[in-house]
Design a protein around this motif. Structure first.
Motif, mmCIF file in Angstrom:
data_model
loop_
_atom_site.group_PDB
_atom_site.id
_atom_site.type_symbol
_atom_site.label_atom_id
_atom_site.label_comp_id
_atom_site.label_asym_id
_atom_site.label_seq_id
_atom_site.Cartn_x
_atom_site.Cartn_y
_atom_site.Cartn_z
ATOM 1 N N UNK A 25 42.104 51.642 35.405
ATOM 2 C CA UNK A 25 42.926 52.854 35.542
ATOM 3 C C UNK A 25 43.563 52.910 36.923
ATOM 4 N N UNK A 26 42.803 52.552 37.946
ATOM 5 C CA UNK A 26 43.313 52.554 39.320
ATOM 6 C C UNK A 26 44.447 51.545 39.468
ATOM 7 N N UNK A 27 44.279 50.353 38.924
ATOM 8 C CA UNK A 27 45.308 49.313 39.006
ATOM 9 C C UNK A 27 46.567 49.755 38.261
ATOM 10 N N UNK A 28 46.392 50.339 37.076
ATOM 11 C CA UNK A 28 47.535 50.826 36.293
ATOM 12 C C UNK A 28 48.310 51.867 37.092
ATOM 13 N N UNK B 280 50.751 45.206 28.965
ATOM 14 C CA UNK B 280 50.720 45.733 30.334
ATOM 15 C C UNK B 280 49.284 45.760 30.864
ATOM 16 N N UNK B 281 48.349 46.205 30.046
ATOM 17 C CA UNK B 281 46.941 46.235 30.457
ATOM 18 C C UNK B 281 46.424 44.827 30.724
ATOM 19 N N UNK B 282 46.853 43.880 29.902
ATOM 20 C CA UNK B 282 46.440 42.486 30.112
ATOM 21 C C UNK B 282 46.943 41.988 31.467
ATOM 22 N N UNK B 283 48.207 42.286 31.792
ATOM 23 C CA UNK B 283 48.754 41.893 33.091
ATOM 24 C C UNK B 283 47.951 42.511 34.236
ATOM 25 N N UNK B 284 47.577 43.764 34.081
ATOM 26 C CA UNK B 284 46.800 44.444 35.124
ATOM 27 C C UNK B 284 45.399 43.840 35.248
ATOM 28 N N UNK B 285 44.804 43.476 34.138
ATOM 29 C CA UNK B 285 43.419 42.984 34.171
ATOM 30 C C UNK B 285 43.307 41.578 34.732
ATOM 31 N N UNK B 286 44.413 40.843 34.794
ATOM 32 C CA UNK B 286 44.379 39.483 35.348
ATOM 33 C C UNK B 286 43.901 39.512 36.794
ATOM 34 N N UNK B 287 44.177 40.593 37.484
ATOM 35 C CA UNK B 287 43.785 40.737 38.885
ATOM 36 C C UNK B 287 42.298 41.068 39.055
ATOM 37 N N UNK B 288 41.604 41.318 37.955
ATOM 38 C CA UNK B 288 40.213 41.772 38.028
ATOM 39 C C UNK B 288 39.229 40.622 37.849
ATOM 40 N N UNK C 121 36.879 25.620 18.086
ATOM 41 C CA UNK C 121 37.658 26.502 18.948
ATOM 42 C C UNK C 121 36.870 27.764 19.238
ATOM 43 N N UNK C 122 37.004 28.264 20.423
ATOM 44 C CA UNK C 122 36.278 29.446 20.842
ATOM 45 C C UNK C 122 37.258 30.590 21.066
ATOM 46 N N UNK C 123 36.999 31.750 20.460
ATOM 47 C CA UNK C 123 37.825 32.937 20.679
ATOM 48 C C UNK C 123 37.420 33.597 21.991
ATOM 49 N N UNK C 124 38.396 34.061 22.727
ATOM 50 C CA UNK C 124 38.172 34.685 24.024
ATOM 51 C C UNK C 124 38.608 36.143 23.946
ATOM 52 N N UNK C 125 37.736 37.045 24.336
ATOM 53 C CA UNK C 125 38.114 38.453 24.439
ATOM 54 C C UNK C 125 37.703 38.971 25.808
ATOM 55 N N UNK C 126 38.404 40.003 26.256
ATOM 56 C CA UNK C 126 38.116 40.611 27.547
ATOM 57 C C UNK C 126 37.388 41.924 27.303
ATOM 58 N N UNK C 127 36.311 42.126 28.049
ATOM 59 C CA UNK C 127 35.499 43.334 27.949
ATOM 60 C C UNK C 127 35.473 44.022 29.299
ATOM 61 N N UNK C 128 35.339 45.346 29.271
ATOM 62 C CA UNK C 128 35.268 46.107 30.513
ATOM 63 C C UNK C 128 34.019 46.970 30.527
#
Length: 62
Positions: free
Chosen positions: A50-53, A8-16, A34-41
């Protein structure tokens, strides 16, 4: 940290974007093609997430 499902958080963060405090980091390990991809905030990014959630939860309730 936010008490929400990771998918769910991943879906929300796509908009960011980076301006919203959502950044991507890649593992550029030399032995691997191959390169690993991670999302940081950033701290602001966490607040924006939090606002998007909350907005999505409110929309689901109506």
């Amino acid at each position: 940290m936010l008490g929400e499902d990771e998918d769910f958080l991943h879906e929300c963060s796509i908009e960011m974007f980076s301006e919203d405090g959502c950044l991507s980091a890649y593992d550029n390990f030399p032995a691997s093609e191959l390169s690993e991809h991670i999302v940081l905030f950033s701290q602001d990014g966490i607040e924006n997430l939090k606002y998007i959630v909350e907005a999505r939860r409110d929309a689901d309730r109506t």
